[in-house]
Scaffold this active site. Structure first.
Site, PDB file in Angstrom:
ATOM      1  N   ASN A  10     -24.664   6.493 -10.777  1.00 30.53           N
ATOM      2  CA  ASN A  10     -24.752   5.035 -10.678  1.00 30.53           C
ATOM      3  C   ASN A  10     -25.170   4.712  -9.247  1.00 30.53           C
ATOM      4  OD1 ASN A  10     -24.414   2.310 -10.563  1.00 30.53           O
ATOM      5  ND2 ASN A  10     -22.194   2.317 -10.911  1.00 30.53           N
ATOM      6  N   TRP A  11     -26.433   4.342  -9.098  1.00 29.21           N
ATOM      7  CA  TRP A  11     -26.959   4.106  -7.740  1.00 29.21           C
ATOM      8  C   TRP A  11     -26.503   2.760  -7.195  1.00 29.21           C
ATOM      9  CZ3 TRP A  11     -32.817   5.992  -7.796  1.00 29.21           C
ATOM     10  CH2 TRP A  11     -32.855   7.352  -8.146  1.00 29.21           C
ATOM     11  N   LYS A  12     -25.887   1.940  -8.037  1.00 30.51           N
ATOM     12  CA  LYS A  12     -25.427   0.595  -7.631  1.00 30.51           C
ATOM     13  C   LYS A  12     -26.601  -0.151  -6.986  1.00 30.51           C
ATOM     14  CE  LYS A  12     -20.781   2.362  -7.511  1.00 30.51           C
ATOM     15  NZ  LYS A  12     -19.416   2.292  -6.983  1.00 30.51           N
ATOM     16  N   HIS A 100     -18.595  -2.273 -15.584  1.00 29.18           N
ATOM     17  CA  HIS A 100     -18.177  -1.631 -14.329  1.00 29.18           C
ATOM     18  C   HIS A 100     -17.210  -2.565 -13.598  1.00 29.18           C
ATOM     19  CE1 HIS A 100     -18.269   0.164 -10.374  1.00 29.18           C
ATOM     20  NE2 HIS A 100     -18.739   1.259 -10.956  1.00 29.18           N
ATOM     21  N   GLU A 102     -17.003  -3.352 -10.632  1.00 29.97           N
ATOM     22  CA  GLU A 102     -17.649  -4.254  -9.670  1.00 29.97           C
ATOM     23  C   GLU A 102     -18.218  -5.474 -10.381  1.00 29.97           C
ATOM     24  OE1 GLU A 102     -20.095  -1.219  -7.869  1.00 29.97           O
ATOM     25  OE2 GLU A 102     -18.271  -0.309  -7.060  1.00 29.97           O
ATOM     26  N   GLU A 172     -12.720   4.797 -14.636  1.00 32.90           N
ATOM     27  CA  GLU A 172     -12.917   4.680 -13.190  1.00 32.90           C
ATOM     28  C   GLU A 172     -11.776   3.866 -12.588  1.00 32.90           C
ATOM     29  OE1 GLU A 172     -17.355   5.291 -12.161  1.00 32.90           O
ATOM     30  OE2 GLU A 172     -17.005   3.167 -12.450  1.00 32.90           O
ATOM     31  N   GLY A 178     -15.335   4.569  -4.260  1.00 31.80           N
ATOM     32  CA  GLY A 178     -15.884   4.380  -2.917  1.00 31.80           C
ATOM     33  C   GLY A 178     -14.849   4.494  -1.810  1.00 31.80           C
ATOM     34  N   SER A 218     -15.065   8.565  -6.508  1.00 32.79           N
ATOM     35  CA  SER A 218     -15.096   9.560  -5.427  1.00 32.79           C
ATOM     36  C   SER A 218     -15.231  10.985  -5.945  1.00 32.79           C
ATOM     37  CB  SER A 218     -13.866   9.425  -4.509  1.00 32.79           C
ATOM     38  OG  SER A 218     -13.835   8.135  -3.934  1.00 32.79           O
ATOM     39  N   GLY A 239     -20.952   7.603  -7.945  1.00 28.41           N
ATOM     40  CA  GLY A 239     -21.532   6.598  -7.049  1.00 28.41           C
ATOM     41  C   GLY A 239     -22.149   7.271  -5.831  1.00 28.41           C
ATOM     42  N   GLY A 240     -21.405   7.288  -4.750  1.00 29.03           N
ATOM     43  CA  GLY A 240     -21.917   7.777  -3.464  1.00 29.03           C
ATOM     44  C   GLY A 240     -22.606   9.128  -3.528  1.00 29.03           C
TER      45      GLY A 240
HETATM   46  P1  13P Z   1     -18.006   6.499  -6.020  1.00 22.66           P
HETATM   47  O1  13P Z   1     -18.389   7.831  -6.600  1.00 22.66           O
HETATM   48  O2  13P Z   1     -18.851   6.087  -4.850  1.00 22.66           O
HETATM   49  O3  13P Z   1     -16.535   6.397  -5.768  1.00 22.66           O
HETATM   50  O4  13P Z   1     -18.338   5.395  -7.164  1.00 22.66           O
HETATM   51  C1  13P Z   1     -17.880   5.604  -8.448  1.00 22.66           C
HETATM   52  C2  13P Z   1     -18.471   4.560  -9.320  1.00 22.66           C
HETATM   53  O5  13P Z   1     -18.133   3.399  -9.227  1.00 22.66           O
HETATM   54  C3  13P Z   1     -19.486   4.985 -10.290  1.00 22.66           C
HETATM   55  O6  13P Z   1     -19.744   3.980 -11.206  1.00 22.66           O
END
Ligand code: 13P
Length: 256
Positions: A10-12, A100, A102, A172, A178, A218, A239-240
């Site tokens: 997920n590149w957000k 998600h 977010e 999640e 994050g 994470s 994510g990251g």
């Molecule tokens: P991180 O891997 O950066 O914690 O993000 C997880 C995420 O929200 C994937 O959708």
């Protein structure tokens, strides 16, 4: 029941078109023919990057899918700023993340919205990746399993078994996203098992056993092995660590 693993990046809200093409190309350059048997690899960039990323993978003839990060449930109309299922379909999106934390937290997405989006995606033959997860307050209260399983029930309300099978669930925990604070493998397994038990109550064990439940929060090359070794964790929503080809490829290769 052996389920194929999945690693979804997920590149957000990261990567311009140029940057997205470079990252997609970097992943594609490291593609290994062993990947598709071991793991479904998906990248979920911002909307504007979907077609460029898809084009890289098509040109290179690699089995890497693209997915969106959101969708509207209506097919078309006066919904300024929104993107519909037919639009994603034409790009060749195989998946779409919905619910998600977010989007729930910053944009007010509700369980009902997630349910409508899931139904629209299934009708358009795009596989939803349905995100669920608790806040730190819910975890500290000791009501994580009730909270997360209620999100699962709401997301799948009115979706029949044959169609539910196409969906992926991603657990999640919000406090792990994050933050560098990963859920322990035991904590993640406990919730993923409860999610599968909820799916089994709704659809029977055969269907629940065939569905994939991912962990996200994470996940990185250092903790992936123990997480995906858990019986109910079928991969990751990243994510990251998905923003660099090197770490994303290491996560995929942990599935081999
Ligand atoms: P991180 O891997 O950066 O914690 O993000 C997880 C995420 O929200 C994937 O959708």
């Amino acid at each position: 029941m052996t389920r194929k693993k999945m690693m979804a990046g997920n590149w957000k809200m990261n990567k311009t078109i140029g940057e997205a093409v470079a990252l997609a190309q970097d992943i594609s350059n490291q593609y290994d023919d062993r990947w598709p048997d071991a793991c479904d690899v998906v990248v979920c960039p911002p909307f504007v990057d979907l077609k460029p990323a898809k084009t890289v993978f098509e040109f290179d003839r690699v089995e890497i899918s693209v997915g969106a990060q959101n969708v509207h449930w209506e097919e078309s109309g006066a919904y300024t700023g929104e993107i519909s299922v037919p639009m994603l379909k034409e790009i060749g999106c195989a998946y779409c993340i919905i619910g998600h934390s977010e989007r729930r937290g910053y944009f007010g997405e509700t369980n009902e919205d997630v349910n409508k989006k899931a139904k629209a995606l299934i009708a358009g033959q795009i596989k939803p990746i349905i995100c669920v997860g608790e806040s730190l307050a819910v975890r500290d209260e000791g009501t994580t399993l009730e909270f997360v399983c209620a999100q699962v029930r709401a997301a799948f309300a009115g979706i029949d078994a044959g169609l539910a099978k196409e969906c992926v669930v991603a657990y999640e925990p919000i406090w792990a996203i994050g933050t560098g604070r990963t859920a322990t493998p035991e904590q993640a397994q406990e919730v993923c098992q409860a999610i599968r038990a909820t799916l089994a109550e709704m659809y029977g064990t055969d269907i629940a056993d065939a569905m994939r439940v991912l962990y996200g929060g994470s996940m990185n090359p250092g903790n992936v092995k123990l997480l995906i070794a858990q019986p109910d964790i079928d991969g990751g929503l990243i994510g990251g660590a998905a923003l660099k080809a090197e770490s994303f490829v290491q996560l995929i290769e942990a599935c081999l």
